[in-house]
Scaffold this motif. Structure first.
Motif, mmCIF file in Angstrom:
data_model
loop_
_atom_site.group_PDB
_atom_site.id
_atom_site.type_symbol
_atom_site.label_atom_id
_atom_site.label_comp_id
_atom_site.label_asym_id
_atom_site.label_seq_id
_atom_site.Cartn_x
_atom_site.Cartn_y
_atom_site.Cartn_z
ATOM 1 N N MET A 145 0.701 -1.360 0.133
ATOM 2 C CA MET A 145 0.155 -0.096 -0.018
ATOM 3 C C MET A 145 0.930 1.198 -0.018
ATOM 4 O O MET A 145 1.970 1.269 0.796
ATOM 5 C CB MET A 145 -0.964 -0.025 1.148
ATOM 6 N N ALA A 146 0.525 2.343 -0.918
ATOM 7 C CA ALA A 146 1.382 3.345 -1.263
ATOM 8 C C ALA A 146 1.186 4.233 0.315
ATOM 9 O O ALA A 146 -0.034 4.361 0.791
ATOM 10 C CB ALA A 146 0.951 4.179 -2.303
ATOM 11 N N PRO A 147 2.308 5.001 0.766
ATOM 12 C CA PRO A 147 2.131 5.711 1.858
ATOM 13 C C PRO A 147 1.600 6.925 1.715
ATOM 14 O O PRO A 147 1.428 7.653 0.437
ATOM 15 C CB PRO A 147 3.556 5.880 2.350
ATOM 16 N N PRO A 148 0.776 7.699 2.601
ATOM 17 C CA PRO A 148 0.316 8.871 2.650
ATOM 18 C C PRO A 148 1.478 10.032 2.089
ATOM 19 O O PRO A 148 2.642 9.867 2.404
ATOM 20 C CB PRO A 148 -0.250 9.376 3.819
ATOM 21 N N GLN A 149 1.103 10.634 1.253
ATOM 22 C CA GLN A 149 1.923 11.921 1.005
ATOM 23 C C GLN A 149 1.843 13.220 1.826
ATOM 24 O O GLN A 149 0.845 13.281 2.579
ATOM 25 C CB GLN A 149 1.613 12.658 -0.490
ATOM 26 N N PRO A 150 2.936 13.823 1.800
ATOM 27 C CA PRO A 150 4.187 14.077 1.184
ATOM 28 C C PRO A 150 5.155 12.945 1.886
ATOM 29 O O PRO A 150 5.146 12.856 2.977
ATOM 30 C CB PRO A 150 4.748 15.201 1.063
ATOM 31 N N ILE A 151 6.241 12.543 1.203
ATOM 32 C CA ILE A 151 7.445 12.004 1.796
ATOM 33 C C ILE A 151 8.489 12.650 2.281
ATOM 34 O O ILE A 151 8.873 13.656 1.614
ATOM 35 C CB ILE A 151 8.024 11.068 0.615
ATOM 36 N N PHE A 152 8.683 12.788 3.529
ATOM 37 C CA PHE A 152 9.719 13.462 4.285
ATOM 38 C C PHE A 152 11.113 12.998 3.805
ATOM 39 O O PHE A 152 11.375 11.976 3.939
ATOM 40 C CB PHE A 152 9.683 13.247 5.776
ATOM 41 N N SER A 153 11.837 13.999 3.162
ATOM 42 C CA SER A 153 13.257 13.804 2.677
ATOM 43 C C SER A 153 14.061 14.790 3.031
ATOM 44 O O SER A 153 15.296 14.980 2.360
ATOM 45 C CB SER A 153 13.080 13.743 0.945
#
Length: 408
Positions: free
Chosen positions: A1-9
């Motif tokens: 399952m795709a994670p919620p956005q946004p990705i912390f980078s």
């Protein structure tokens, strides 16, 4: 399952390279192979220049809610716990001693071992059921999956142990009844003695090898969800040894019939054989297809329940229902002793000849001849229990003396 956005980078790239951390935008995690942290939404781990991590949430943290696997696991664990008091009661009733002394050939522990294995099945089933809750809840399968795999697989060797002890004790009790009836009916038989000694050794040897190969292995590989972890040669050899163990248990029934000729086979034994056969069939199927494996997070929970959970509960139910209608071994032995004693007493009474001395004295006083005395009808008279027992005891003593004199 795709994670919620946004990705912390927002990380220092130099620090990431120094400690081999890699950001995976596909699932929103950052990992260096040893440590893994969530890095999306509200999860913002901080990685300092010395390698320490602050505000980090492990990848195997419970992120999702309880799903189908967890719900079925709760039901499985709950039913196993609810059946535990019945197993305890079965041990109390059937394992209780009612004779003053136990024969060294038929120890009291013999009839209790089955229930010790059953208690272990209860415990492992409950633990496996509750561990399955976190398999659905964890963001990435981790320690809960490894623990679940090892605990759930350990249930199968325990089921073999319980069924073996149930079958072995049935044979032992058949032998005990024959021994009680005639202790000298068993002639020295080297093959039988060797089999009684070696059969448990071989059964437990193959059961332990099954446990060693199928359970005691590196379950961390299950996190990778690789099919090779299940259908590898180690698993296949372990299941084969478990199958050999089961075949030895089935053959033991034939051994019992060959030497002791029981009147019937208890229904619980073939019913339990069916349950174990289903378990082993499921394990063999996993060796070739892991799509319905309990160690695959994407497998069908229906298949896991039908082929994995239900046979275990089925065994527990069969054993406890059979125990409810079963009588304690000592009580059966006491009843059979009483029946044999009554039969011997009746046989002795049938040979007792009673003469009424008072009637003969009256005949002599009247001057009756022997012919007249024999023609006199003796009126029936009721004898007391004490008189009957005295007659029987005297007759038995006379028979014993007669047998001794004949031997001389």
């Amino acid at each position: 399952m795709a994670p919620p956005q946004p990705i912390f980078s927002n990380y220092n790239q130099t620090t990431l390279e120094q400690y081999s951390y890699v950001l995976y935008p596909g699932n929103g995690t950052i990992s260096n192979g040893t440590n893994c942290y969530l890095s999306f939404g509200n999860f913002h781990p901080s990685i300092y220049s010395n390698g320490t991590v602050d505000n980090g949430t492990n990848c195997d943290s419970p992120y999702y809610g309880i799903a189908a696997r967890g719900g079925v696991g709760i039901a499985f664990a709950t039913i196993s716990i609810l059946l535990l008091p019945f197993s305890i009661n079965s041990l109390h009733r059937l394992g209780k001693q009612h004779l003053k002394h136990e024969h060294k050939r038929f120890r009291l522990i013999s009839r209790r071992w089955q229930w010790y294995w059953v208690f272990l099945i209860h415990a492992l089933s409950a633990v496996a059921g509750f561990l399955s809750i976190d398999i659905d809840r964890d963001y990435i399968a981790g320690t809960s999956f490894t623990s679940y795999g090892a605990v759930f697989t350990a249930v199968f060797p325990c089921c073999l142990g319980a069924v073996w002890e149930m079958t072995r004790h049935w044979g032992s009790f058949v032998e005990r009844q024959k021994f009680e009836e005639d202790p000298y009916s068993f002639r020295d038989d080297k093959f039988r003695s060797a089999y009684i000694l070696l059969a448990p050794i071989f059964v437990y040897l193959f059961g332990f090898l099954f446990f060693l190969l199928a359970v005691l292995r590196n379950w961390n590989n299950v996190i990778k969800q690789s099919p090779d972890f299940i259908d590898n040669p180690r698993w296949k050899v372990g299941i084969f040894l478990g199958l050999v163990c089961f075949i030895l248990i089935v053959l033991h029934v034939g051994f019992i019939y060959h030497f002791w000729h029981p009147s019937h086979l208890p229904l619980k034994i073939p019913l339990c054989f069916v349950g174990v056969a289903v378990m082993l069939s499921y394990c063999i199927a996993l060796s070739f297809d892991s799509h319905f494996s309990p160690f695959d997070s994407n497998s069908s929970i229906v298949a896991v329940s039908v082929w994995g959970y239900i046979p275990i509960l089925y065994l527990l139910l069969v054993m406890n229902i059979a125990a409810h209608y079963q009588v304690n071994d000592d009580k059966i032995i006491l009843r059979q002793r009483s029946e044999r004693e009554n039969a011997r007493m009746q046989a002795a009474l049938d040979t007792v000849v009673v003469h009424d001395d008072n009637l003969f004295r009256q005949d002599n006083a009247l001057g009756y001849s022997d012919e007249k005395q024999s023609a006199v009808r003796v009126p029936p008279r009721a004898y007391t229990n004490a008189e009957i027992k005295a007659f029987a005891r005297a007759n038995m003593q006379a028979m014993q003396k007669s047998g001794i004199s004949d031997q001389r």
